[in-house]
Design a protein around this motif. Structure first.
Motif, short mmCIF file in Angstrom:
data_model
loop_
_atom_site.label_atom_id
_atom_site.label_comp_id
_atom_site.label_asym_id
_atom_site.label_seq_id
_atom_site.Cartn_x
_atom_site.Cartn_y
_atom_site.Cartn_z
N VAL A 77 0.84 -1.20 0.00
CA VAL A 77 0.00 0.00 0.00
C VAL A 77 0.87 1.25 0.00
CG1 VAL A 77 -1.75 1.30 1.26
CG2 VAL A 77 -1.91 -1.19 1.14
N THR A 78 1.96 1.21 0.78
CA THR A 78 2.88 2.35 0.82
C THR A 78 3.58 2.52 -0.51
OG1 THR A 78 3.23 2.04 3.20
CG2 THR A 78 4.89 3.31 2.01
N LEU A 79 4.03 1.43 -1.12
CA LEU A 79 4.67 1.50 -2.43
C LEU A 79 3.72 2.08 -3.47
CD1 LEU A 79 7.14 0.73 -4.22
CD2 LEU A 79 6.02 -1.48 -4.58
N GLN A 80 2.46 1.69 -3.40
CA GLN A 80 1.45 2.20 -4.34
C GLN A 80 1.09 3.66 -4.06
OE1 GLN A 80 -1.62 -0.55 -3.29
NE2 GLN A 80 -0.63 -2.29 -4.27
N GLN A 81 1.46 4.15 -2.84
CA GLN A 81 1.07 5.50 -2.42
C GLN A 81 -0.44 5.69 -2.45
OE1 GLN A 81 3.82 8.34 -1.51
NE2 GLN A 81 3.98 6.25 -0.75
N ASN A 82 -1.15 4.64 -2.11
CA ASN A 82 -2.60 4.75 -1.99
C ASN A 82 -2.94 5.27 -0.59
OD1 ASN A 82 -3.71 4.03 -4.52
ND2 ASN A 82 -3.20 1.89 -4.15
N PRO A 83 -3.79 6.30 -0.50
CA PRO A 83 -4.00 7.01 0.76
C PRO A 83 -4.98 6.31 1.70
CG PRO A 83 -5.24 8.08 -0.99
CD PRO A 83 -4.47 6.97 -1.63
N ILE A 84 -4.45 5.79 2.81
CA ILE A 84 -5.29 5.19 3.83
C ILE A 84 -4.73 5.55 5.20
CG2 ILE A 84 -4.04 2.98 3.67
CD1 ILE A 84 -6.70 1.61 4.48
N CYS A 85 -5.62 5.87 6.12
CA CYS A 85 -5.26 6.16 7.51
C CYS A 85 -5.83 5.04 8.38
CB CYS A 85 -5.85 7.49 7.94
SG CYS A 85 -5.29 8.89 6.95
N VAL A 86 -5.01 4.52 9.29
CA VAL A 86 -5.38 3.32 10.03
C VAL A 86 -5.01 3.45 11.50
CG1 VAL A 86 -5.00 1.92 7.97
CG2 VAL A 86 -3.17 2.14 9.64
N ARG A 87 -5.64 2.62 12.31
CA ARG A 87 -5.23 2.51 13.71
C ARG A 87 -4.04 1.58 13.86
NH1 ARG A 87 -7.76 3.73 18.39
NH2 ARG A 87 -9.77 3.96 17.34
N GLY A 88 -3.99 0.53 13.03
CA GLY A 88 -2.90 -0.42 13.17
C GLY A 88 -2.67 -1.24 11.91
N ARG A 89 -1.58 -1.98 11.91
CA ARG A 89 -1.22 -2.87 10.81
C ARG A 89 -1.67 -4.27 11.18
NH1 ARG A 89 3.46 -0.56 7.74
NH2 ARG A 89 3.70 1.59 8.50
N GLY A 90 -2.36 -4.91 10.26
CA GLY A 90 -2.92 -6.22 10.56
C GLY A 90 -2.33 -7.32 9.70
N ARG A 91 -2.72 -8.57 10.03
CA ARG A 91 -2.17 -9.72 9.32
C ARG A 91 -3.24 -10.66 8.78
NH1 ARG A 91 1.52 -10.90 14.47
NH2 ARG A 91 -0.42 -10.04 15.32
N THR A 92 -4.40 -10.67 9.37
CA THR A 92 -5.39 -11.71 9.06
C THR A 92 -6.46 -11.20 8.11
OG1 THR A 92 -6.73 -11.07 10.98
CG2 THR A 92 -5.02 -12.74 11.32
N ILE A 93 -7.28 -12.15 7.61
CA ILE A 93 -8.31 -11.81 6.64
C ILE A 93 -9.70 -11.79 7.27
CG2 ILE A 93 -6.99 -12.55 4.63
CD1 ILE A 93 -8.51 -15.19 4.68
N ILE A 94 -10.69 -11.41 6.48
CA ILE A 94 -12.03 -11.08 6.94
C ILE A 94 -12.84 -12.27 7.46
CG2 ILE A 94 -14.30 -10.29 6.11
CD1 ILE A 94 -12.73 -8.29 4.30
N PRO A 95 -12.88 -13.40 6.77
CA PRO A 95 -13.84 -14.45 7.15
C PRO A 95 -13.76 -14.85 8.62
CG PRO A 95 -12.88 -14.95 5.02
CD PRO A 95 -12.13 -13.77 5.55
N GLY A 96 -14.93 -14.84 9.27
CA GLY A 96 -15.03 -15.23 10.66
C GLY A 96 -14.59 -14.17 11.65
N ARG A 97 -14.21 -12.99 11.15
CA ARG A 97 -13.69 -11.96 12.05
C ARG A 97 -14.48 -10.65 12.03
NH1 ARG A 97 -8.79 -14.31 10.04
NH2 ARG A 97 -7.68 -15.39 11.73
N ILE A 98 -14.96 -10.23 10.88
CA ILE A 98 -15.60 -8.91 10.78
C ILE A 98 -16.62 -8.95 9.65
CG2 ILE A 98 -13.91 -7.96 9.14
CD1 ILE A 98 -14.07 -5.31 10.70
N GLU A 99 -17.68 -8.17 9.81
CA GLU A 99 -18.66 -8.05 8.73
C GLU A 99 -19.25 -6.65 8.70
OE1 GLU A 99 -21.94 -10.79 9.29
OE2 GLU A 99 -21.42 -10.98 11.39
#
Length: 250
Positions: free
Chosen positions: A147-169
């Motif tokens: 994301v940093t290499l792409q210079q795509n603009p996003i503001c976040v609370r933290g850096r994550g590792r896992t994917i969506i299924p079973g965690r967030i909807e």
């Protein structure tokens, strides 16, 4: 009938265009000046992922919550590769319509769940590619080197590792949410630079832009005097004439 403003000029009918040159600090000063002390300052826990990021735009909102159902074990490599598809086939996602992305800042309330990289290099790139000018989340982003290499603009609370299924909807789009201790509604103006993030309520956004522009120009004039006294060459941060020209049609 009025002619449309040139692309390099502010448009009185496009509130977001009034913020192009403004710094978050200028807008914070203007909000203070009309009595909005601190209530629109997004927590500094939510930060631009990379330095030099800047954007302004009306909010398009997403509200997510922790998933209350688990992901099931997958049996094959092919299923693992398409884990998101497996999950979304069973639990169809709520999405922002694509036509609501251009020119907007996508702002997501993540529901305070555990670490999950809801945003990653692919969907960040897709969202920005569809016309969004920025993304803000009180949750996590993964693939952050990409994301940093792409210079795509996003503001976040933290850096994550896992994917969506079973965690967030996602449970709602285009409703009122809270991010970083600040209320965000569709159409509120959201801005970011290296100092952090700020939200301008839609009903005062035009007034705030007017005051903030005056603050910016006064600061540019003052700093340009220092540049001249110190024999520093001018740069874009003291290009008063460019800013005045941009707002000339207002």
């Amino acid at each position: 009938m009025n002619s449309p403003a040139p692309a390099d000029r502010a448009d009185a009918n496009d509130v977001a265009s009034l913020y192009k040159y403004l710094r978050v600090a200028d807008v914070a000063d203007a909000l203070d000046g009309i009595g909005y002390f601190d209530i629109t300052l997004v927590s500094q826990e939510i930060r631009p992922l990379w330095e030099g990021m800047k954007f302004w735009g009306p909010a398009a909102t997403i509200r997510a919550v922790p998933a209350n159902k688990p992901m099931w074990q997958l049996e094959t490599t092919e299923e693992i590769v398409r884990a998101h598809g497996e999950w979304f086939d069973k639990y169809p996602p709520v999405r922002l319509p694509q036509e609501e992305l251009p020119g907007h800042v996508v702002v997501m309330e993540s529901g305070g769940g555990r670490e999950v990289g809801f945003w990653g290099s692919e969907n960040v790139m897709g969202t920005i590619g569809a016309g969004a000018v920025g993304i803000v989340t009180d949750g996590y982003c993964r693939d952050t080197a990409e994301v940093t290499l792409q210079q795509n603009p996003i503001c976040v609370r933290g850096r994550g590792r896992t994917i969506i299924p079973g965690r967030i909807e996602v449970v709602e789009v285009q409703g009122t949410i809270a991010v970083g201790g600040v209320q965000v509604r569709p159409g509120d103006i959201v801005g970011c630079d290296d100092d952090g993030l700020i939200v301008v309520p839609a009903e005062v956004a035009e007034e705030v832009a007017t005051h903030a522009r005056a603050v910016l120009l006064a600061d540019m004039e003052a700093r340009r005097k220092h540049y001249r006294a110190q024999s520093r060459p001018d740069d874009e941060t003291v290009d008063v004439e460019a800013v005045i020209a941009y707002y000339a049609d207002l």
